[in-house]
Motif scaffolding. Structure first.
Motif, PDB file in Angstrom:
ATOM      1  N   VAL A   1      39.566  47.528  40.783  1.00 53.19           N
ATOM      2  CA  VAL A   1      40.488  47.948  39.734  1.00 53.19           C
ATOM      3  C   VAL A   1      41.146  46.729  39.095  1.00 53.19           C
ATOM      4  O   VAL A   1      41.347  45.700  39.738  1.00 53.19           O
ATOM      5  CB  VAL A   1      41.563  48.908  40.313  1.00 53.19           C
ATOM      6  CG1 VAL A   1      42.397  48.221  41.376  1.00 53.19           C
ATOM      7  CG2 VAL A   1      42.440  49.499  39.216  1.00 53.19           C
ATOM      8  N   VAL A   2      41.436  46.884  37.807  1.00 52.37           N
ATOM      9  CA  VAL A   2      42.098  45.828  37.027  1.00 52.37           C
ATOM     10  C   VAL A   2      43.333  46.431  36.382  1.00 52.37           C
ATOM     11  O   VAL A   2      43.291  47.559  35.873  1.00 52.37           O
ATOM     12  CB  VAL A   2      41.154  45.269  35.938  1.00 52.37           C
ATOM     13  CG1 VAL A   2      41.859  44.200  35.111  1.00 52.37           C
ATOM     14  CG2 VAL A   2      39.885  44.710  36.565  1.00 52.37           C
ATOM     15  N   LEU A   3      44.435  45.685  36.403  1.00 53.30           N
ATOM     16  CA  LEU A   3      45.683  46.138  35.777  1.00 53.30           C
ATOM     17  C   LEU A   3      45.935  45.333  34.512  1.00 53.30           C
ATOM     18  O   LEU A   3      45.915  44.101  34.538  1.00 53.30           O
ATOM     19  CB  LEU A   3      46.852  45.962  36.750  1.00 53.30           C
ATOM     20  CG  LEU A   3      48.233  46.399  36.234  1.00 53.30           C
ATOM     21  CD1 LEU A   3      48.270  47.909  36.012  1.00 53.30           C
ATOM     22  CD2 LEU A   3      49.327  45.973  37.216  1.00 53.30           C
TER      23      LEU A   3
ATOM     24  N   ASP B   1      48.517  44.905  31.009  1.00 48.31           N
ATOM     25  CA  ASP B   1      49.792  45.227  30.382  1.00 48.31           C
ATOM     26  C   ASP B   1      49.547  46.177  29.220  1.00 48.31           C
ATOM     27  O   ASP B   1      48.726  45.910  28.347  1.00 48.31           O
ATOM     28  CB  ASP B   1      50.474  43.942  29.898  1.00 48.31           C
ATOM     29  CG  ASP B   1      51.865  44.200  29.355  1.00 48.31           C
ATOM     30  OD1 ASP B   1      51.970  44.696  28.214  1.00 48.31           O
ATOM     31  OD2 ASP B   1      52.836  43.907  30.073  1.00 48.31           O
ATOM     32  N   ARG B   2      50.263  47.293  29.207  1.00 53.90           N
ATOM     33  CA  ARG B   2      50.032  48.311  28.197  1.00 53.90           C
ATOM     34  C   ARG B   2      50.389  47.828  26.788  1.00 53.90           C
ATOM     35  O   ARG B   2      49.788  48.264  25.802  1.00 53.90           O
ATOM     36  CB  ARG B   2      50.846  49.566  28.533  1.00 53.90           C
ATOM     37  CG  ARG B   2      50.345  50.844  27.874  1.00 53.90           C
ATOM     38  CD  ARG B   2      51.254  51.999  28.239  1.00 53.90           C
ATOM     39  NE  ARG B   2      51.299  52.223  29.676  1.00 53.90           N
ATOM     40  CZ  ARG B   2      50.459  53.018  30.321  1.00 53.90           C
ATOM     41  NH1 ARG B   2      49.506  53.654  29.665  1.00 53.90           N
ATOM     42  NH2 ARG B   2      50.575  53.182  31.622  1.00 53.90           N
ATOM     43  N   GLN B   3      51.334  46.918  26.692  1.00 58.70           N
ATOM     44  CA  GLN B   3      51.780  46.452  25.378  1.00 58.70           C
ATOM     45  C   GLN B   3      50.897  45.336  24.825  1.00 58.70           C
ATOM     46  O   GLN B   3      50.498  45.356  23.660  1.00 58.70           O
ATOM     47  CB  GLN B   3      53.236  45.954  25.476  1.00 58.70           C
ATOM     48  CG  GLN B   3      54.231  47.021  25.925  1.00 58.70           C
ATOM     49  CD  GLN B   3      54.303  48.181  24.952  1.00 58.70           C
ATOM     50  OE1 GLN B   3      54.250  47.996  23.737  1.00 58.70           O
ATOM     51  NE2 GLN B   3      54.424  49.396  25.485  1.00 58.70           N
ATOM     52  N   THR B   4      50.565  44.358  25.675  1.00 54.38           N
ATOM     53  CA  THR B   4      49.837  43.179  25.199  1.00 54.38           C
ATOM     54  C   THR B   4      48.341  43.238  25.484  1.00 54.38           C
ATOM     55  O   THR B   4      47.574  42.496  24.868  1.00 54.38           O
ATOM     56  CB  THR B   4      50.410  41.907  25.850  1.00 54.38           C
ATOM     57  OG1 THR B   4      50.147  41.945  27.262  1.00 54.38           O
ATOM     58  CG2 THR B   4      51.917  41.813  25.622  1.00 54.38           C
ATOM     59  N   GLY B   5      47.933  44.089  26.408  1.00 55.11           N
ATOM     60  CA  GLY B   5      46.529  44.135  26.793  1.00 55.11           C
ATOM     61  C   GLY B   5      46.123  43.026  27.738  1.00 55.11           C
ATOM     62  O   GLY B   5      44.956  42.936  28.130  1.00 55.11           O
ATOM     63  N   ARG B   6      47.066  42.179  28.139  1.00 52.30           N
ATOM     64  CA  ARG B   6      46.762  41.055  29.021  1.00 52.30           C
ATOM     65  C   ARG B   6      46.521  41.549  30.443  1.00 52.30           C
ATOM     66  O   ARG B   6      47.230  42.415  30.952  1.00 52.30           O
ATOM     67  CB  ARG B   6      47.915  40.052  29.006  1.00 52.30           C
ATOM     68  CG  ARG B   6      47.658  38.771  29.789  1.00 52.30           C
ATOM     69  CD  ARG B   6      48.780  37.774  29.555  1.00 52.30           C
ATOM     70  NE  ARG B   6      50.049  38.294  30.027  1.00 52.30           N
ATOM     71  CZ  ARG B   6      50.503  38.133  31.279  1.00 52.30           C
ATOM     72  NH1 ARG B   6      49.780  37.444  32.156  1.00 52.30           N
ATOM     73  NH2 ARG B   6      51.668  38.627  31.633  1.00 52.30           N
ATOM     74  N   VAL B   7      45.502  40.998  31.121  1.00 54.51           N
ATOM     75  CA  VAL B   7      45.233  41.344  32.513  1.00 54.51           C
ATOM     76  C   VAL B   7      46.300  40.716  33.396  1.00 54.51           C
ATOM     77  O   VAL B   7      46.553  39.507  33.319  1.00 54.51           O
ATOM     78  CB  VAL B   7      43.834  40.854  32.944  1.00 54.51           C
ATOM     79  CG1 VAL B   7      43.630  41.062  34.438  1.00 54.51           C
ATOM     80  CG2 VAL B   7      42.751  41.582  32.167  1.00 54.51           C
ATOM     81  N   VAL B   8      46.924  41.534  34.253  1.00 52.33           N
ATOM     82  CA  VAL B   8      48.013  41.035  35.094  1.00 52.33           C
ATOM     83  C   VAL B   8      47.734  41.228  36.585  1.00 52.33           C
ATOM     84  O   VAL B   8      48.571  40.864  37.414  1.00 52.33           O
ATOM     85  CB  VAL B   8      49.348  41.720  34.730  1.00 52.33           C
ATOM     86  CG1 VAL B   8      49.789  41.318  33.332  1.00 52.33           C
ATOM     87  CG2 VAL B   8      49.243  43.240  34.840  1.00 52.33           C
ATOM     88  N   GLY B   9      46.579  41.774  36.940  1.00 51.37           N
ATOM     89  CA  GLY B   9      46.292  41.936  38.360  1.00 51.37           C
ATOM     90  C   GLY B   9      44.894  42.465  38.611  1.00 51.37           C
ATOM     91  O   GLY B   9      44.310  43.140  37.760  1.00 51.37           O
ATOM     92  N   PHE B  10      44.364  42.132  39.793  1.00 54.29           N
ATOM     93  CA  PHE B  10      43.050  42.608  40.213  1.00 54.29           C
ATOM     94  C   PHE B  10      43.160  43.175  41.623  1.00 54.29           C
ATOM     95  O   PHE B  10      43.945  42.693  42.443  1.00 54.29           O
ATOM     96  CB  PHE B  10      42.018  41.469  40.237  1.00 54.29           C
ATOM     97  CG  PHE B  10      41.788  40.792  38.922  1.00 54.29           C
ATOM     98  CD1 PHE B  10      40.831  41.268  38.034  1.00 54.29           C
ATOM     99  CD2 PHE B  10      42.523  39.673  38.577  1.00 54.29           C
ATOM    100  CE1 PHE B  10      40.614  40.629  36.825  1.00 54.29           C
ATOM    101  CE2 PHE B  10      42.309  39.025  37.371  1.00 54.29           C
ATOM    102  CZ  PHE B  10      41.355  39.506  36.484  1.00 54.29           C
ATOM    103  N   GLY B  11      42.326  44.160  41.932  1.00 54.70           N
ATOM    104  CA  GLY B  11      42.216  44.659  43.286  1.00 54.70           C
ATOM    105  C   GLY B  11      43.493  45.264  43.820  1.00 54.70           C
ATOM    106  O   GLY B  11      44.191  46.018  43.137  1.00 54.70           O
ATOM    107  N   ALA B  12      43.826  44.913  45.068  1.00 55.53           N
ATOM    108  CA  ALA B  12      44.992  45.489  45.730  1.00 55.53           C
ATOM    109  C   ALA B  12      46.271  45.180  44.969  1.00 55.53           C
ATOM    110  O   ALA B  12      47.161  46.028  44.850  1.00 55.53           O
ATOM    111  CB  ALA B  12      45.077  44.966  47.169  1.00 55.53           C
ATOM    112  N   GLU B  13      46.363  43.970  44.417  1.00 54.10           N
ATOM    113  CA  GLU B  13      47.583  43.616  43.684  1.00 54.10           C
ATOM    114  C   GLU B  13      47.708  44.422  42.401  1.00 54.10           C
ATOM    115  O   GLU B  13      48.813  44.694  41.933  1.00 54.10           O
ATOM    116  CB  GLU B  13      47.603  42.125  43.379  1.00 54.10           C
ATOM    117  CG  GLU B  13      46.520  41.658  42.411  1.00 54.10           C
ATOM    118  CD  GLU B  13      46.541  40.159  42.180  1.00 54.10           C
ATOM    119  OE1 GLU B  13      46.041  39.743  41.122  1.00 54.10           O
ATOM    120  OE2 GLU B  13      47.052  39.427  43.040  1.00 54.10           O
TER     121      GLU B  13
END
Length: 328
Positions: free
Chosen positions: A33-35, A37-49
């Protein structure tokens, strides 16, 4: 070795990614899974984090792998690269990778999987058919002439394959694996209690029902009429009953796959039965339902969730095994 990176096997599952390092075993097991940011679209986390960070933040989770293949090439590449660097603790690990490819793959899908590995900075890619890897990890003698059936129940798909002489004789896929059971649990809560439970809550209820075969399972959701959040207690047995329809789909897929096998292999399967792998294999009562529906022995692998990674790991430990299987 420190410059080029240790040989690795990577099991890209829709629900989780496992990495096996040569000489060390499974060294990483995290959600695929990848997280962002809903506003910027920037990836802020992978996996468990990514899962931990999705609570209480303005983030949206993405699952870039489906049926063992990248569905979002960019996010899949970045996620794989993150996991490889996490294992090697080096910004440019450059490992050689052994990966599983779907049993019924197209040339385009094969290229997409290889590209994802190379773009994640691997220096070499070796592909093994998914069913072969699962069978090796489950301890099946895949190179003998008898027929063996492997059923892998993943997050978004269930794969059925019959193997003989180190090759896949027949294979089939059912769309909707463990996730189909999760959705069935959510429908159950909505139909009987008027609650809208999200995927994570329904998944959690399913897992608790797996671990606690008796008693009740608490599940939270929003009232469909008022929007208020509340919880209801469901009998664990009732939650497991929601899996009946997805299991019937697996039974039909297994029957259809057997119909495409030579008679002598079908006879072998009647005697040896099937082996269940994948996270969905842990659902209580599943083995019994399949055994009744197919009239054949059914057993679960010792480490069902790890079977594909362990099978790929056997290939990492002995790269010559891949060549031996390809000659069959």
């Amino acid at each position: 070795m420190s410059l080029l990176g240790r040989d690795l096997a990577i099991d890209l599952g829709a629900a989780g990614t496992r990495i096996y390092a040569k000489g060390r075993g499974i060294v990483l097991d995290e959600p695929s899974v990848v997280l962002r940011d809903r506003q910027t679209g920037r990836v802020v986390g992978f996996g468990a984090e990514a899962l931990d960070g999705s609570d209480g933040t303005d983030g949206e989770t993405y699952w870039p792998i489906s049926d063992g293949l990248p569905q979002d090439g960019e996010l899949a590449r970045r996620m794989i690269r993150h996991f490889l660097r996490k294992v090697h603790r080096h910004p440019f690990p450059r490992p050689r990778l052994v990966m599983a490819v779907p049993d019924e793959f197209t040339p385009i899908e094969r290229v997409a999987l290889r590209d994802a590995g190379f773009e994640a900075e691997a220096r070499g890619i070796l592909l093994v058919k998914h069913a072969i890897a699962a069978a090796l990890g489950a301890g099946l003698p895949v190179r003998d002439g008898a027929g063996h059936m492997v059923v892998d129940i993943g997050r978004d798909a269930t794969r059925v394959a019959v193997l003989s002489c180190g090759a896949v004789v027949a294979a089939g896929t059912v769309r909707g694996g463990g996730n189909a059971v999760t959705r069935a649990v959510a429908r159950l809560v909505e139909d009987e209690h008027g609650l809208l439970a999200d995927e994570r809550e329904a998944e959690s209820a399913k897992l608790r029902a797996t671990r606690e075969p008796t008693g009740n399972v608490l599940i939270r959701g929003r009232d469909a009429d008022t929007g208020e959040e509340r919880a209801v207690a469901l009998p664990a047995a009732r939650v497991r009953e929601a899996a009946v329809q997805p299991v019937e789909h697996i039974v039909r897929a297994a029957e259809h796959t057997m119909e495409r096998c030579p008679p002598e292999l079908t006879a072998d399967l009647g005697e040896r039965g099937m082996v269940l792998v994948g996270g969905g294999a842990l659902l209580p009562g599943l083995r019994r339902r399949l055994q009744e529906g197919l009239s054949m022995p059914v057993r679960r692998a010792e480490r069902p969730s790890d079977s594909v990674a362990l099978g790929l790991g056997r290939c990492v430990e002995d790269l010559g095994l891949i060549a031996k299987l390809r000659r069959r």
